[in-house]
Each structure stands twice: as C-alpha cells, then as structure tokens.
Design a protein around this motif. Structure first.
Motif, mmCIF file in Angstrom:
data_model
loop_
_atom_site.group_PDB
_atom_site.id
_atom_site.type_symbol
_atom_site.label_atom_id
_atom_site.label_comp_id
_atom_site.label_asym_id
_atom_site.label_seq_id
_atom_site.Cartn_x
_atom_site.Cartn_y
_atom_site.Cartn_z
ATOM 1 N N ARG A 1 -8.366 -2.714 -5.763
ATOM 2 C CA ARG A 1 -8.629 -1.398 -5.181
ATOM 3 C C ARG A 1 -10.048 -0.946 -5.505
ATOM 4 N NH1 ARG A 1 -4.724 0.920 -7.383
ATOM 5 N NH2 ARG A 1 -3.201 0.629 -5.724
ATOM 6 N N ARG B 1 -3.620 3.856 -13.430
ATOM 7 C CA ARG B 1 -4.943 4.136 -12.877
ATOM 8 C C ARG B 1 -5.365 5.577 -13.177
ATOM 9 N NH1 ARG B 1 -7.020 6.024 -7.913
ATOM 10 N NH2 ARG B 1 -9.055 5.121 -7.401
ATOM 11 N N ARG C 1 -8.687 -2.750 1.880
ATOM 12 C CA ARG C 1 -7.554 -3.226 1.110
ATOM 13 C C ARG C 1 -6.894 -4.395 1.801
ATOM 14 N NH1 ARG C 1 -3.503 1.301 -0.795
ATOM 15 N NH2 ARG C 1 -5.539 2.101 -1.440
#
Length: 563
Positions: free
Chosen positions: A307, A184, A4
């Motif tokens: 991500r 998400r 990340r």
C-alpha cells in the motif's frame, strides 16, 4: 485503486509465472508434511502393536520410521526454501521495476535517495511475500496431512477436531483485515508522535520565549492520546488472535480428552486416542499458530508495504502512441540539452544529419556528451530545445522496435542463454537466425563454453565482456534498423570488438558507435568528433588535418599488429 491492482497483479503473476516451480514446491511440500501424516499412526501403532504388547522392538521401529520421516522432511524443507526464493525473486523484480520507474519519473531521475527508499521497501515486500507463501503453503499441506491421517486412523475423532479448528480459523481470518488497518493506524500515530516530539525538542527555546508551553503541551497531549488509542484498538484485535488460537488449536485437545469414553466405546484403542492427540497437539495446533503468527506479522507487513509503495508511486503518464518511422535516417536540428536548469549545456545548438545506412563513429574526450547524444537519438532523453527526428518521427515517440541502444554495462537476466539472446522475442521465433547471429558476432565459443542455448545463466557469474557479447547478439537479432552502440564493446579485446562492429556494419541499417577505441572510428564511414559543445564531422584523414584534438587522440593510438 489501479496502483493497488498493479501491486496485486505482481503478487499473483509471481505465483503463476512458472508453473513448474509451483509443482516442484508442491512435491517437496508433500515430503515435508509427511511427519504430519505419519505422527498419529506411528504413535498409535507404537503403543498398541509394540509397547502395549510388550514388544518394544516393534514400538521403537514405528518411532524410528517417524524419525526417518523427520529427516526426509528436513531435506524437503531446504528444497522448499529454494523454490520459494525462485518464486519471490520475480515478484521482487516486477515490484522493483514498478517502483523505480515511478520514483524516477516523479524525481526526474535525479533523486537517488528516493530510489534507495523505494528499493528498501521492495526488499521488505519481497521478504514478507516469501514468508507469507511459506506460511500459507505449510499450513495447507499440514492440515491436509492431518485430515488424511485422522480419516485413516480415527474418523470418529474428526467430529471433535474439525468444527472447533474451522471456527478458530474463521475467527482469525475475520479479524485479519481489522488487524491490518489498526496496525497501520498505530504505526502512523507512532510516526506522527515521534515527529512532533522531535520538533518540540529542537524548538524548546523558541517555545519558551514565545510563551507557547500550554499550546504545545495540548498538541502533544492529543497526539499521545491518539497513539494510546491506536495501541488499545490494536490490542483488542490482537486479543481476537489469541482467542482464535485457543478455539482452533487447544479446544480440539479438550474435546478429544472429554470424548475419550465415547471414542473407546466406538472401538478405538488407547493408542489411537493418543495418536489423535498427537495429530492435534503436534501438527494441527502448531500449524494454526504458525499461520496466525505469519499472517499477523508478515501478511500485515506485506499489505502495508504494498500500500505504501502504491501510494508513493505517481500515476503513469498517459502513454503517447508509438510511431513507426519511414526510414532510419537521423536528423538533429538546433538541439540543446543540459542536465539541469542551472547546468552548462552538454549540447548547444547541434545540427547533425545521419543518412540512412550510414556508419558513424562518435569520439571525443570523457564528458564531451557522447553518451548524451546516444540517449537523445534513442529517445531516452528529450532535448530542451530543437528536435531529434528518426525517419521524420520525434525520437522519443518512435516504435521501440525501430531502434536499439546497447549501453556500456550490458543487461543479462536469469534465464536460459537462448532467452537472453532472443529477448524480447522468443527463441522459437528466431530459431533459424540464432546460429547465424551467433556466428556473425563471434559468440560461438561463448555459447559452447556456457553449455549451449538451454544453459541457465547467472548474471553474476558472467564477466563484463561475456555480458556484452550476449547483448550484442540480442541487438543483432532485433528488427531495429537503427542501432546505437554506446561503448558496447569496451570490455572486449580488439579482435572481438572488430568482428562485432563489422557484423553490424554488414547487417544494414544505420549504425552509430560511441567509440571506446580509435579503431572503431577507422572502421566507420564518418566520424563525429565532440569537444565540449563544438562538433566536427569528417573522415579520419579530414579530421586529422583540421582538428588538433583529433590529431592528438590519433597520436596516442597505436594500432594492434596484424597477425
């Protein structure tokens, strides 16, 4: 965490890489935001100095000035889009290099579908990145313009406008992380339900035959419930977004209307109050709405895509230290290589010695393994058996500065011609050698045609031969003592090819040329003929006597007339 971080580094690097682009974007943004500053003043002056005094010309003049500001803002908006695109492309390039490297490493270079999926994700991230930059930039400049406008027009109104606006903005920003998480979670639950429904639809006969109806129903019912719960959770967070718009965008309008008597007592005229309402309703509220919509959609999409990219890319293998070879001689000992466990070997037990300073041409029919040999010598591929040594060091572990490989399709990037010629070094480091290299390789005519070293290159506008000339100069300037030209002159005419190869022969070091024309072989000291897994080394005359294949190749070659 490191994955990340790498994606985040790409985000901030793209923003800070070219400060001039950011400065240009800021200057154009000032012009784009001019109507946001002028609208309140124009409306107030048009009413109080024009229409309220029965002077319509003055009122119309103020409104015309506002119209001109909108025209200038439209031109500036176009330039802002170009600036944002110039910032987004480096972000895309960095991210694409990261994901393709990881995908190829994970797929061992053979899963083109994985590369395609990764590329699609990068395109989505690039578009979302551009949208986020555009949205946040526009919001910031609009808010500053409105605040300056209110300070200069009706400073008393700031107490009615800024507190609820700040509260609405804070409410939205506080809900944004939860919105991203629940968005998400909803997408994942929806994907799981779709997969389960697809599986059930394809296995209805087996489910019926095995009496698994109840169990299948219970499993699907749980997944439908999970998806519905995720949707409700997302809806609750979305409600906070609506509340933020109400508090930050429309509560200031109500407070200004409710506080009109107080503002009039403070010396403000009706036109100024209408101008204040114009600031809030026409600039501030739309800016907040754009930010909420942009970050809720593009911001969440960018975070989710980054991500996903980070999760799909495998961790980089532990880097082995590069070694500096003592010389540029090349030695292949019993080298065997195939492109798959069940594929026939391209090279089988190859033994070859290329002394330092040698000039070797590699010839043979298409598919004989010439490019494979070049990749093995450069360390891009590793043999399944045997070893490839450069100066006594395994080829895949040598310092990259010790060798250079130019493939058939030369790489040119967006930047100045000097940056392309000098890469990975800087033009300033090679200032004195740049003219020498250009003259040696025969690129002066191209440099002049492109407009000099500081000309900006568009790779798509260059021909394949022009890109090869740029790459050849880049290789000539490299410190490497081992140069491998894998059909790197195939798009040049014979005269340009001869001049370039002669320049590399004079340059010194070890030169390996995968020949596109047999004339390259005639210029070499030795020739390596590849025919399947059989190889033969010798001069032109020697190979013509002992190899029917080489004699056949030579028989189809007609030398260009010497002028």
């Amino acid at each position: 965490m490191r994955r990340r971080e790498r994606a985040g580094i790409g985000f901030w690097r793209a923003l800070s890489r070219e400060p001039r682009r950011l400065v240009a974007m800021g200057l154009w943004s000032v012009l784009e935001a001019a109507p946001a500053f002028l609208i309140g003043h124009a409306v107030a002056r048009a009413i109080e100095d024009g229409f309220a005094r029965a002077e319509p010309v003055t009122g119309l003049a103020w409104l015309a000035a506002l119209g001109v500001a909108w025209l200038v803002a439209a031109v500036a908006a176009r330039q802002v889009v170009l600036c944002v695109a110039a910032v987004a492309e480096p972000f895309r390039d960095d991210l694409l290099a990261h994901v393709v490297e990881g995908t190829l490493r994970q797929a061992d270079g053979r899963d083109s579908a994985a590369v395609a999926r990764a590329t699609l994700q990068v395109e989505l991230a690039r578009d979302a990145f551009a949208a986020v930059v555009t949205t946040v930039r526009g919001f910031a400049f609009t808010v500053v313009s409105v605040v300056l406008g209110l300070v200069t027009l009706a400073p008393q109104a700031l107490a009615l406008v800024l507190p609820p606006f700040a509260a609405g903005l804070a409410l939205f920003l506080a809900s944004l992380p939860a919105l991203a998480r629940r968005q998400r979670a909803f997408l994942l639950a929806d994907e799981r339900l779709a997969d389960a429904m697809t599986g059930v639809a394809g296995g209805l006969r087996d489910i019926e035959a095995c009496g698994l109806q109840d169990r299948t129903y219970e499993r699907l019912d749980r997944q439908v419930g999970d998806q519905a719960a995720a949707a409700r959770a997302l809806a609750r967070v979305t409600a906070a977004r609506t509340a933020a718009l109400a508090v930050g965008g429309w509560l200031p309008v109500m407070l200004v209307l409710a506080g009109t008597p107080w503002l009039l007592d403070g010396g403000l005229g009706p036109g100024v109050i209408v101008g204040t309402l114009a600031y809030v309703a026409q600039s501030l509220a739309p800016a907040l709405g754009g930010l909420v919509q942009g970050l809720s959609v593009s911001g969440v999409r960018l975070a989710a895509t980054l991500r996903r990219i980070a999760a799909s890319a495998p961790p980089a293998p532990r880097a082995r230290p590069s070694l500096r070879p003592a010389s540029s001689d090349v030695r292949l000992s019993s080298v065997t290589f195939a492109y798959g466990p069940h594929s026939a070997p391209v090279l089988d037990g190859l033994d070859l010695v290329i002394p330092e300073g040698d000039h070797l041409a590699v010839v043979g029919p298409s598919g004989a393994g010439k490019s494979t040999l070049a990749a093995l010598v450069s360390g891009m591929l590793r043999p399944a058996e045997g070893e490839v040594l450069v100066g006594g060091v395994p080829a895949d572990r040598i310092d990259p500065d010790a060798r250079v490989l130019i493939p058939q399709e030369a790489y040119v990037f967006r930047g100045t011609l000097a940056e392309n010629l000098a890469y990975p070094q800087t033009p300033a480091d090679l200032k004195e050698r740049l003219d020498e290299a250009v003259a040696a390789v025969g690129v002066r005519e191209l440099v002049d045609a492109l407009g000099g070293y500081e000309a900006l290159l568009d790779p798509a506008a260059l021909s394949a031969g022009q890109r090869q000339l740029v790459a050849l100069v880049r290789a000539y300037l490299a410190p490497a003592r081992l140069v491998i030209l894998d059909e790197a002159t195939c798009h040049l005419d014979p005269a340009a090819e001869a001049r370039a190869e002669a320049a590399f022969a004079r340059r010194g070091g070890t030169l390996i040329v995968v020949a596109h024309r047999l004339t390259s072989a005639l210029r070499a000291r030795r020739i390596l003929l590849m025919d399947g897994t059989r190889v033969t080394v010798g001069t032109h005359d020697e190979l013509a006597k002992v190899s029917p294949l080489y004699a056949d190749l030579a028989g189809h070659w007609h030398p260009e007339p010497v002028s």
